[in-house]
Motif scaffolding. Structure first.
Motif, mmCIF file in Angstrom:
data_model
loop_
_atom_site.group_PDB
_atom_site.id
_atom_site.type_symbol
_atom_site.label_atom_id
_atom_site.label_comp_id
_atom_site.label_asym_id
_atom_site.label_seq_id
_atom_site.Cartn_x
_atom_site.Cartn_y
_atom_site.Cartn_z
ATOM 1 N N LYS A 201 25.185 53.013 17.898
ATOM 2 C CA LYS A 201 25.546 51.683 18.415
ATOM 3 C C LYS A 201 25.230 51.570 19.905
ATOM 4 N N ASN A 204 21.591 50.688 20.223
ATOM 5 C CA ASN A 204 21.406 49.271 19.919
ATOM 6 C C ASN A 204 21.826 48.398 21.091
ATOM 7 N N ASP A 465 31.580 51.810 24.188
ATOM 8 C CA ASP A 465 31.039 50.463 24.001
ATOM 9 C C ASP A 465 31.472 49.542 25.142
#
Length: 590
Positions: A201, A204, A465
Motif C-alpha cells: 500500500k 501505491n 499510511d
C-alpha cells in the motif's frame, strides 16, 4: 402467331409443351443460383459420394476457393485431415439412413479447413433429396468462430484477473474444490499458500497506482517461475495471491517453496527507473478432501498468513492445531460481537487523566469492555477480530457516541470546567468512508463539545499510511476535535511527518515509564520527547504511571498530564462522576 383450335378460338390456357417446361426450369435454376449467391448462409451441394456439385459465393469466400476449384472436390477436404476419414463414414451412414434432414443446432459444431490451412468453427446442417435416381445432399453452414471466441473471452474475463491474467477467486475456488475431490481418490494432500504482500500500500500511495500495477504484474511473473507446471498461481484481490499445489507428499517441500517465494519477492524490483522492494507474509495449509472443504482451506491459509503478519512479516507460517483453535475462537468472537451490540454487552469505562502537580482530574480516556456470559473478554483479543471482520466500524461509532454522551453530560454538570474525553480509533476506521459523516452526526445528535473530545491513534498504526491519513486527520480537526498520537516513541515517525499532522497531544507509552527511576536512557528519552512536544506547541501525557518514584521523576520533566494505576483504575461513569464531585466539593478548580 399461335395456332387455332378446332373451335377456331384461342384456349383459355395453353398446354405445357417441352420447350415451355425447359424455359420454366431454366428460369427457376437461374433464380435459385441468384438466391444462393445473395444469401449469407454458406451452401454447398454434393452428390451422395460427397463430391461438390455447387457452392455459393459465401462458401467460396469463407473457404478461400473459387467456384471452379470447389466444383468436383470431395467435401471432406473442407475439414482438417484428421477428421476426413471419420467424416466419410458419417456421410455414408446419413445417405443410407432414414433421416432426410439434420438441422443446425441438432449436432455439435464442426471444424472447417480453409485453403490456406487456417481453421474455423462452423454450425452445420445437412439435408438430402432424390434427383435423377441418386441422392443430392445440401449442406448449410454458418461461421461461429467469432461468436465462440467472444464467448470464450467472456468466460476468460469472468475467471481471470484483468491485470495479471492469473486465475481469479472464482476459478481458484473451483480448482481447489476439484483438487480436494481428486485428493480423495489419489490419497495425496493438497497445499494452499496464501500470500499477502507487506508494505505494498505504501508503494501505491507513494508512486501511484500505475507503478503499483506494474509491481503486481512483476510479482505474478515471479510466482509463476517458482511453481511446478501443474500448480496454480492466482490473484484474489489487491496484493493477495494464492498458490495451489496438488499431490503433496512432504510438507517440507511446500516449506521450501514458501522460502523460495519469499526470497524471489525480496529481490529488488526495477520499475520506471526506480528500485522498489516488497516482502510477503505467507500462510500455508496442507490437507485433503476428508479434512477440509475449499472454503475451510482458504480461511485456514488466511489465518496462518495473519499469524505471520503478527510475528513480524516477511516469512511463512503453517496452519496448525493452535492456529485452528485460534481460528475457532476468532469466529466465535466475531459472531459474539454482533450480538454484543444488539444485547448491550459492551461497556464504556473511564480512566482519569490528571495534572502531575495538583493531581486534579482534567480528562478521562474511554476504554471499551465486553462481558460475555459473565466472562470478561480482553480488548487485546476482540479488537483485532473486530478489525478483521469489519465490526470495528459499528463498534467504533458506538464508542464515539458513548464518549460524546458522557462529555455532553459532564458539560451540563460542570460547565467550562468539565473534563475532556479521550477516545481511541483504529487505523482501519480512518479508511472508513462514512467515518467523518458519522462522527459529525453523532456530535450534532448528542450536543457534545468537540473541543472537549480527543481522538487517539497509536503511532505504530498511523505511520505506514501517513500521507493517506493526513487528509482524514485534517477533516477530523475541522469538526473541532482534538487529536492525540498514542504510544508515541514506539513507531517510526519523523519530525517532518509529525509537523504535518494537526495534532494537539502526544501520549508517551507505558513501556518508557517501566523502571524509569533506575534507567538513565529512559529518563533522557522522556525528557527529550517532552521538550520536543513543547517546542511544537503540544501537550504531553505520560501513561502507565504506577509508582510514587515514577511520578517524582516525571514531575521534574515538565510533562503536562499523567495517567496510570498509581492514581486511578478505569472506572464506570457513575464512579467517575463521584470522583469529580468529590474533587469539586473540596473547592478545587477543575
Amino acid at each position: 402467331m399461335y395456332p387455332a383450335n378446332n373451335a377456331g378460338t384461342f384456349p383459355l390456357s395453353h398446354p405445357v409443351t417441352a420447350n415451355t417446361a425447359m424455359t420454366h426450369k431454366q428460369v427457376i435454376n437461374d433464380a435459385a443460383q441468384k438466391i444462393l449467391s445473395f444469401v449469407d448462409l454458406i451452401i454447398i451441394v454434393t452428390d451422395e459420394e460427397g463430391i461438390i456439385l455447387e457452392a455459393n459465393h459465401s462458401a467460396c469466400e469463407l473457404f478461400c476457393y473459387t467456384a471452379e476449384e470447389l466444383t468436383g472436390m470431395p467435401v471432406h477436404f473442407l475439414l482438417p485431415p484428421r477428421y476426413r476419414e471419420r467424416h466419410v463414414d458419417a456421410l455414408r451412414q446419413f445417405v443410407l439412413g432414414g433421416e432426410t434432414q439434420r438441422r443446425m443446432g441438432q449436432r455439435d459444431s464442426v471444424i472447417g479447413y480453409r485453403k490456406d490451412g487456417t481453421l474455423i468453427e462452423l454450425d452445420a446442417g445437412i439435408a438430402k433429396f432424390h434427383s435423377g435416381g441418386q441422392w443430392i445432399l445440401v449442406v448449410s453452414m454458418t461461421d461461429i468462430t467469432q461468436r465462440k471466441h467472444q464467448v470464450q473471452e467472456l468466460i476468460r474475463q469472468s475467471t481471470h484477473d484483468a491485470l495479471t491474467g492469473l486465475p481469479n477467486r472464482k476459478l481458484i475456488h473451483e480448482r481447489l474444490n476439484n483438487a480436494l475431490q481428486r485428493s480423495l481418490r489419489k490419497k495425496l494432500n493438497v497445499a494452499l499458500l496464501f500470500i499477502d504482500l507487506d508494505g505494498f500500500k505504501l508503494i501505491n500511495d507513494t508512486y501511484g497506482h500505475i507503478t503499483g500495477d506494474e509491481v503486481l504484474k512483476i510479482i505474478a511473473d515471479r510466482l509463476l517461475i517458482q511453481i511446478r507446471p501443474d500448480d496454480t498461481v492466482g490473484r484474489l484481490s489487491g496484493d493477495e495471491f494464492i498458490v495451489l499445489c496438488e499431490q503433496v507428499e512432504k510438507p517440507e517441500l511446500i516449506a521450501n517453496l514458501a522460502t523460495r517465494i519469499n526470497d524471489a519477492l525480496k529481490e529488488n524490483i526495477t520499475c520506471q527507473d526506480m528500485s522498489l522492494s516488497v516482502t510477503a507474509s505467507i500462510g500455508i495449509i496442507i490437507g485433503h478432501g476428508q479434512q477440509y472443504s475449499a472454503d475451510e482451506m482458504m480461511r485456514s491459509a488466511d489465518t496462518a498468513m495473519y499469524e505471520m503478519k503478527q510475528k513480524g512479516r516477511g516469512g511463512w507460517q503453517f496452519f496448525n492445531d493452535q492456529l485452528q483453535k485460534q481460528a475457532h475462537q476468532k469466529n466465535s468472537i466475531g459472531q459474539g460481537l454482533r450480538r454484543a451490540l444488539e444485547h448491550n454487552e459492551l461497556t464504556a469505562v473511564y480512566q482519569p487523566i490528571i495534572t502531575p502537580d495538583t493531581e486534579q482530574i482534567v480528562g478521562a480516556e474511554l476504554l471499551l469492555r465486553w462481558n460475555l456470559n459473565g466472562k470478561s473478554i480482553s480488548p487485546e483479543i476482540f479488537i483485532p477480530v473486530a478489525e478483521m471482520t469489519g465490526m470495528v466500524f459499528s463498534i467504533g461509532d458506538w464508542v464515539f457516541r458513548e464518549g460524546c454522551k458522557a462529555q455532553a453530560d459532564w458539560q451540563r454538570r460542570w460547565g467550562d470546567q468539565a473534563p475532556y474525553v479521550s477516545i481511541n480509533l483504529s487505523a482501519r476506521q480512518l479508511n472508513h468512508k462514512q467515518l467523518l459523516n458519522n462522527f459529525s452526526a453523532i456530535l450534532q445528535e448528542t450536543g457534545a463539545n468537540p473541543a472537549k473530545i480527543v481522538v487517539e491513534l497509536t503511532e505504530a498504526a498511523l505511520m505506514p499510511d501517513v500521507e493517506s491519513n493526513l487528509a482524514v486527520f485534517h477533516r477530523l480537526a475541522d469538526l473541532g476535535l482534538q487529536i492525540a498520537i498514542d504510544e508515541f516513541g514506539t513507531g517510526y515517525s519523523s519530525l517532518a511527518q509529525l509537523i504535518q499532522l494537526p495534532i494537539n497531544l502526544l501520549k508517551i507509552s507505558k513501556s518508557f515509564v517501566d523502571d524509569l527511576e533506575s534507567q538513565h536512557e529512559k529518563q533522557v528519552l522522556i525528557r527529550t520527547v517532552i521538550g520536543l512536544g513543547h517546542s511544537l506547541g503540544l501537550k504531553l501525557i505520560v501513561e502507565g504511571v504506577e509508582t510514587e518514584a515514577q511520578l517524582a521523576e516525571l514531575k521534574q520533566y515538565g510533562c503536562d498530564f499523567i495517567q496510570g494505576y498509581f492514581f486511578y483504575l478505569p472506572m464506570h461513569e457513575q464512579d467517575f462522576i463521584r470522583a469529580m464531585n468529590h474533587q469539586a466539593s473540596k473547592g478545587v478548580k477543575i
